[in-house]
Design an enzyme around this catalytic site. Structure first.
Site, PDB file in Angstrom:
ATOM      1  N   ASN A   9      42.205  30.601  40.204  1.00  0.00           N
ATOM      2  CA  ASN A   9      42.746  31.592  39.270  1.00  0.00           C
ATOM      3  C   ASN A   9      43.811  32.396  40.007  1.00  0.00           C
ATOM      4  OD1 ASN A   9      43.247  33.624  37.453  1.00  0.00           O
ATOM      5  ND2 ASN A   9      41.199  34.548  37.575  1.00  0.00           N
ATOM      6  N   LYS A  11      45.824  34.499  38.848  1.00  0.00           N
ATOM      7  CA  LYS A  11      46.040  35.829  38.248  1.00  0.00           C
ATOM      8  C   LYS A  11      47.551  36.106  38.133  1.00  0.00           C
ATOM      9  CE  LYS A  11      41.534  37.173  39.857  1.00  0.00           C
ATOM     10  NZ  LYS A  11      40.598  38.195  40.245  1.00  0.00           N
ATOM     11  N   HIS A  96      37.606  36.363  30.979  1.00  0.00           N
ATOM     12  CA  HIS A  96      37.595  36.889  32.350  1.00  0.00           C
ATOM     13  C   HIS A  96      37.348  38.398  32.317  1.00  0.00           C
ATOM     14  CE1 HIS A  96      38.861  38.041  36.355  1.00  0.00           C
ATOM     15  NE2 HIS A  96      38.645  36.790  36.702  1.00  0.00           N
ATOM     16  N   GLU A  98      38.573  40.778  33.884  1.00  0.00           N
ATOM     17  CA  GLU A  98      39.776  41.629  33.857  1.00  0.00           C
ATOM     18  C   GLU A  98      40.340  41.734  32.444  1.00  0.00           C
ATOM     19  OE1 GLU A  98      41.819  39.600  37.058  1.00  0.00           O
ATOM     20  OE2 GLU A  98      40.259  40.329  38.428  1.00  0.00           O
ATOM     21  N   GLU A 168      30.666  35.142  36.823  1.00  0.00           N
ATOM     22  CA  GLU A 168      31.421  35.960  37.761  1.00  0.00           C
ATOM     23  C   GLU A 168      30.900  37.389  37.728  1.00  0.00           C
ATOM     24  OE1 GLU A 168      35.486  34.224  38.743  1.00  0.00           O
ATOM     25  OE2 GLU A 168      35.760  35.346  36.904  1.00  0.00           O
ATOM     26  N   GLY A 174      37.035  40.035  43.861  1.00  0.00           N
ATOM     27  CA  GLY A 174      38.074  40.687  44.650  1.00  0.00           C
ATOM     28  C   GLY A 174      37.547  41.734  45.610  1.00  0.00           C
ATOM     29  N   SER A 214      34.698  36.290  45.024  1.00  0.00           N
ATOM     30  CA  SER A 214      34.850  36.224  46.485  1.00  0.00           C
ATOM     31  C   SER A 214      34.336  34.919  47.085  1.00  0.00           C
ATOM     32  CB  SER A 214      34.181  37.440  47.152  1.00  0.00           C
ATOM     33  OG  SER A 214      34.795  38.633  46.710  1.00  0.00           O
TER      34      SER A 214
END
Ligand code: PGA
Length: 252
Positions: A9, A11, A96, A98, A168, A174, A214
């Protein structure tokens, strides 16, 4: 046996030129293996170029990080599922954290996106996972159950075969703080149990459940060895060719 997936990904990183260099470096060094497949999820503007690059490879495919929840029309700034299909993009990522967190994508919006993707023969990488607070409060199973039931489990048994699920945990994305292989396995087994309850054994045992948060070259192998972890959705480490290739090779 389920074929493992390692997905990158990207991003909102890299120019199209940088993305092409990255994809080529990875494709030049990753070994093909019948037990795994690799998906690049670059930004929208990279898609035609990267799609062309991967089209000759049996190992690699490409996906979009998002699509519209609407079919077509006056929705400025949106990209529709049929447009992705038209340039032979194989996958689309939906849900996702985010997108949920920064763009207020609700269960209902995500459900419509899933429907658009399925209607246009895109494979769906559906993301779910709890926040740190939800984990600390101990109700992460309910959070995940709801995310799946509200946005994904309206699909029928044939449609759900077009889906892979990425677990996730938001607290691991992150942050450098990975879920331990045992923590991840526990949730993956729970997700498979939900699939089994809804769709039965053969569907539940065929669907790939990826871990994300991560994933790095030095923890991928331990995670991927767990019985219900079918690969990884990788953010930061997917932007470094040698790291990502190590993660690909950990999937066997
Ligand atoms: P990360 O991101 O690997 O940088 O934690 C994972 C993701 O957001 O998909």
């Amino acid at each position: 046996m389920r074929k493992k997936i390692v997905a990158g990904n990207w991003k909102m990183h890299t120019t199209p030129e940088e993305g092409l260099v990255l994809a080529r470096q990875i494709m030049d060094t990753a070994h093909a293996n019948e037990h795994r497949e690799v998906i690049f999820f670059p930004p929208f503007v990279h898609l035609p170029t990267i799609q062309q690059e991967v089209s000759v490879s049996p190992l690699f495919s490409v996906g979009a990080q998002n699509c519209s929840d609407q079919e077509k029309g006056a929705f400025t700034g949106e990209v529709a599922a049929f447009m992705l299909r038209a340039i032979d993009v194989s996958w689309v990522m939906i849900g996702h954290s985010e997108r949920r967190q920064y763009y207020q994508e609700t269960h209902a919006i995500l459900k419509r996106k899933v429907d658009q993707a399925i209607a246009h023969q895109l494979l769906v990488m559906f993301c779910c996972g709890e926040t740190l607070q939800q984990r600390q409060e101990g109700n992460f199973r309910e959070v995940i159950r709801k995310q799946l039931h509200e946005s994904l489990f309206h699909l029928d048994a044939e449609q759900i075969n077009q889906v892979a699920i990425a677990y996730e945990p938001v607290w691991a994305i992150g942050t450098g703080q990975t879920a331990t292989p045992d923590q991840a396995q526990e949730v993956h087994a729970f997700i498979r149990e939900l699939l089994q309850q809804k769709y039965g054994d053969s569907v539940a045992s065929a669907i790939r459940i990826l871990y994300g948060g991560s994933v790095k070259a030095d923890n991928a192998q331990e995670l991927f060895r767990k019985p219900d972890i079918d690969g990884g959705l990788v953010g930061g480490a997917s932007l470094h060719a040698s790291d990502f290739v190590s993660i690909i090779h950990a999937a066997e």
